[in-house]
Scaffold this motif. Sequence first.
Motif, mmCIF file in Angstrom:
data_model
loop_
_atom_site.group_PDB
_atom_site.id
_atom_site.type_symbol
_atom_site.label_atom_id
_atom_site.label_comp_id
_atom_site.label_asym_id
_atom_site.label_seq_id
_atom_site.Cartn_x
_atom_site.Cartn_y
_atom_site.Cartn_z
ATOM 1 N N PRO A 244 0.810 -1.215 0.000
ATOM 2 C CA PRO A 244 0.000 0.000 0.000
ATOM 3 C C PRO A 244 0.847 1.271 0.000
ATOM 4 C CG PRO A 244 -0.921 -1.597 1.523
ATOM 5 C CD PRO A 244 0.401 -2.151 1.078
ATOM 6 N N PHE A 245 0.380 2.253 -0.766
ATOM 7 C CA PHE A 245 1.020 3.566 -0.868
ATOM 8 C C PHE A 245 -0.051 4.605 -0.527
ATOM 9 C CE2 PHE A 245 2.928 7.200 -3.199
ATOM 10 C CZ PHE A 245 4.217 7.143 -2.684
ATOM 11 N N PRO A 246 -0.233 4.887 0.767
ATOM 12 C CA PRO A 246 -1.387 5.677 1.212
ATOM 13 C C PRO A 246 -1.503 7.057 0.579
ATOM 14 C CG PRO A 246 -0.360 4.571 3.079
ATOM 15 C CD PRO A 246 0.555 4.383 1.911
ATOM 16 N N ALA A 247 -0.380 7.689 0.242
ATOM 17 C CA ALA A 247 -0.443 9.049 -0.287
ATOM 18 C C ALA A 247 -1.226 9.132 -1.592
ATOM 19 C CB ALA A 247 0.964 9.603 -0.496
ATOM 20 N N ARG A 248 -1.309 8.018 -2.327
ATOM 21 C CA ARG A 248 -2.034 8.014 -3.600
ATOM 22 C C ARG A 248 -3.220 7.053 -3.596
ATOM 23 N NH1 ARG A 248 0.979 9.972 -8.005
ATOM 24 N NH2 ARG A 248 2.316 11.651 -7.254
ATOM 25 N N GLY A 249 -3.428 6.329 -2.521
ATOM 26 C CA GLY A 249 -4.500 5.343 -2.495
ATOM 27 C C GLY A 249 -4.254 4.205 -3.458
ATOM 28 N N LEU A 250 -2.992 3.916 -3.726
ATOM 29 C CA LEU A 250 -2.603 2.868 -4.673
ATOM 30 C C LEU A 250 -1.615 1.931 -3.978
ATOM 31 C CD1 LEU A 250 -2.025 5.207 -7.760
ATOM 32 C CD2 LEU A 250 -3.949 3.637 -7.455
ATOM 33 N N HIS A 251 -0.994 1.065 -4.771
ATOM 34 C CA HIS A 251 0.109 0.237 -4.295
ATOM 35 C C HIS A 251 1.384 0.674 -5.012
ATOM 36 C CE1 HIS A 251 -2.569 -2.294 -2.083
ATOM 37 N NE2 HIS A 251 -1.744 -3.316 -1.994
ATOM 38 N N SER A 252 2.490 0.659 -4.301
ATOM 39 C CA SER A 252 3.782 0.858 -4.950
ATOM 40 C C SER A 252 4.299 -0.495 -5.404
ATOM 41 C CB SER A 252 4.780 1.504 -3.993
ATOM 42 O OG SER A 252 5.067 0.622 -2.913
ATOM 43 N N LEU A 253 5.064 -0.500 -6.466
ATOM 44 C CA LEU A 253 5.702 -1.714 -6.969
ATOM 45 C C LEU A 253 7.162 -1.393 -7.224
ATOM 46 C CD1 LEU A 253 5.587 -4.644 -8.041
ATOM 47 C CD2 LEU A 253 4.991 -3.677 -10.290
ATOM 48 N N SER A 254 8.026 -2.129 -6.565
ATOM 49 C CA SER A 254 9.462 -1.962 -6.773
ATOM 50 C C SER A 254 10.089 -3.329 -6.984
ATOM 51 C CB SER A 254 10.109 -1.251 -5.577
ATOM 52 O OG SER A 254 9.918 -2.008 -4.392
ATOM 53 N N HIS A 255 11.200 -3.330 -7.689
ATOM 54 C CA HIS A 255 11.866 -4.583 -8.037
ATOM 55 C C HIS A 255 13.365 -4.385 -7.913
ATOM 56 C CE1 HIS A 255 13.097 -8.148 -10.270
ATOM 57 N NE2 HIS A 255 11.846 -8.553 -10.309
ATOM 58 N N VAL A 256 14.024 -5.324 -7.254
ATOM 59 C CA VAL A 256 15.466 -5.195 -7.014
ATOM 60 C C VAL A 256 16.229 -5.034 -8.320
ATOM 61 C CG1 VAL A 256 17.508 -6.420 -6.156
ATOM 62 C CG2 VAL A 256 15.385 -6.437 -4.826
ATOM 63 N N ARG A 257 15.780 -5.704 -9.365
ATOM 64 C CA ARG A 257 16.504 -5.647 -10.632
ATOM 65 C C ARG A 257 16.112 -4.440 -11.480
ATOM 66 N NH1 ARG A 257 15.251 -10.397 -12.446
ATOM 67 N NH2 ARG A 257 17.128 -11.434 -11.676
ATOM 68 N N TYR A 258 14.844 -4.063 -11.474
ATOM 69 C CA TYR A 258 14.362 -3.055 -12.430
ATOM 70 C C TYR A 258 14.121 -1.669 -11.837
ATOM 71 C CZ TYR A 258 13.585 -7.287 -15.119
ATOM 72 O OH TYR A 258 13.757 -8.479 -15.772
ATOM 73 N N THR A 259 14.003 -1.555 -10.529
ATOM 74 C CA THR A 259 13.805 -0.232 -9.931
ATOM 75 C C THR A 259 15.012 0.684 -10.121
ATOM 76 O OG1 THR A 259 12.072 -0.825 -8.369
ATOM 77 C CG2 THR A 259 13.542 0.959 -7.719
ATOM 78 N N ARG A 287 8.218 -4.811 -17.038
ATOM 79 C CA ARG A 287 9.121 -5.883 -16.621
ATOM 80 C C ARG A 287 8.937 -6.208 -15.140
ATOM 81 N NH1 ARG A 287 14.384 -3.350 -19.510
ATOM 82 N NH2 ARG A 287 12.969 -1.562 -19.631
ATOM 83 N N MET A 288 8.699 -5.183 -14.321
ATOM 84 C CA MET A 288 8.437 -5.431 -12.902
ATOM 85 C C MET A 288 7.214 -6.333 -12.732
ATOM 86 S SD MET A 288 8.913 -1.726 -11.055
ATOM 87 C CE MET A 288 10.123 -0.522 -11.578
ATOM 88 N N LEU A 289 6.129 -5.980 -13.406
ATOM 89 C CA LEU A 289 4.895 -6.753 -13.272
ATOM 90 C C LEU A 289 5.040 -8.158 -13.830
ATOM 91 C CD1 LEU A 289 1.913 -4.338 -14.027
ATOM 92 C CD2 LEU A 289 2.323 -5.672 -11.941
ATOM 93 N N ARG A 290 5.727 -8.275 -14.950
ATOM 94 C CA ARG A 290 5.884 -9.590 -15.569
ATOM 95 C C ARG A 290 6.629 -10.542 -14.635
ATOM 96 N NH1 ARG A 290 6.955 -7.810 -20.297
ATOM 97 N NH2 ARG A 290 9.228 -7.731 -20.100
ATOM 98 N N ASP A 291 7.694 -10.037 -14.003
ATOM 99 C CA ASP A 291 8.447 -10.911 -13.105
ATOM 100 C C ASP A 291 7.683 -11.168 -11.813
ATOM 101 O OD1 ASP A 291 11.020 -12.359 -12.757
ATOM 102 O OD2 ASP A 291 11.181 -11.067 -10.999
ATOM 103 N N ALA A 292 7.005 -10.130 -11.281
ATOM 104 C CA ALA A 292 6.237 -10.311 -10.052
ATOM 105 C C ALA A 292 5.133 -11.344 -10.246
ATOM 106 C CB ALA A 292 5.634 -8.977 -9.614
#
Length: 362
Positions: A244-259, A287-292
């Motif tokens: 969860p990313f409360p400031a936007r009412g969304l989720h954050s997505l981060s990836h060790v390889r692609y962020t 690419r983040m979503l595909r790997d996740a």
Amino acid sequence: MTTAIVAGGGFYGAMIAAYLKTRRGVGTVRLFEAAPELLGRASLVNQARVHSGYHYPRSFTTAYRSRVNYPRFVEAFGEATTPFQAVYALARRNSKVTPRQMERFCADIGAPLDPAPPQVARLFDPRLVAQAYLVEESAFDAAKLARAAERLLRDAGVEVRTGLEVTSVEAAPDGLTVAAGGEHHPAGVVFNCTYARLQRLAGPEAPPFGLKHEITELALVRPPPEFEGLGVTVMDGPFFSCMPFPARGLHSLSHVRYTPHLSWAEAGERDPYAVLDAYAKESRVDRMLRDAARYAPGLARSTVEGSLFTVKTVLTANEGDDGRPILFRRHGHEGRVFSVLGGKIDNVFDVLERLEAEELPA
């Protein structure tokens, strides 16, 4: 009494400024921030996780201090934090931590760790995930945290000016002279909390801090219903986190390889924020979503809402263990300059405790 100037209005700078005024009785405290608002850079563009230790099984000190500071942060800034259920899933391959090691580690730091119930465990591909655990964590709303920091500074009587970048700190007959936005301000002590610009402002007299800068992308997505309000982290290695990313009412997505898009060691020749402004910000969220989705297939149905790019600054000494210690250096001009780089937002209390042991110039 002395005048203190804090350069940098992120969360660490704000907390240090308020501390100097309320706890150390400094007569005049001024906080200068280059951006138009406080907490608008590194304090805003990050996962917004209030760490409680689980994320750092390879750095006991970082994890333990997070465990200690987590309840303190939530108590102090409860109006800006939101609790959520977090899943920590261990990959079967390429993970640097096994389930047994994770369980022993959590026991050592006093962190509750329960196997995820079936309805949560089935969100993951069992061929790729060895074990999933369900715990409680919190995320902070950066906008609400900024308002809390502003209120803290106002109540403390700190003079705050935004849109004013500190460009140099020089010796003066009776202390220091701080140059900011074409103005010159006298000070008895200066706290350099400029994050990515830490080494540049510290100047040639300061020893190299051993910093590494990264241009990073934090993707913002709207996950499918089964992930709403749930944080997911696959660890410990080249994996991802969606929370969860409360400031936007969304989720954050981060990836060790692609962020991380671009990285370089600090050598003083480039302003990290100028590099960020000039960087061609082409998203890697696909690419983040595909790997996740390999590990949590349902995430493939997430809706991409955009990305936030920023500079992330870390200590090169901790790349191997993923630790996030705080850099705290007193240097230059008869020890009148302090340079501070926070590792994580929740561990600011460690800096304030460290300052208790420091004698400030008269």
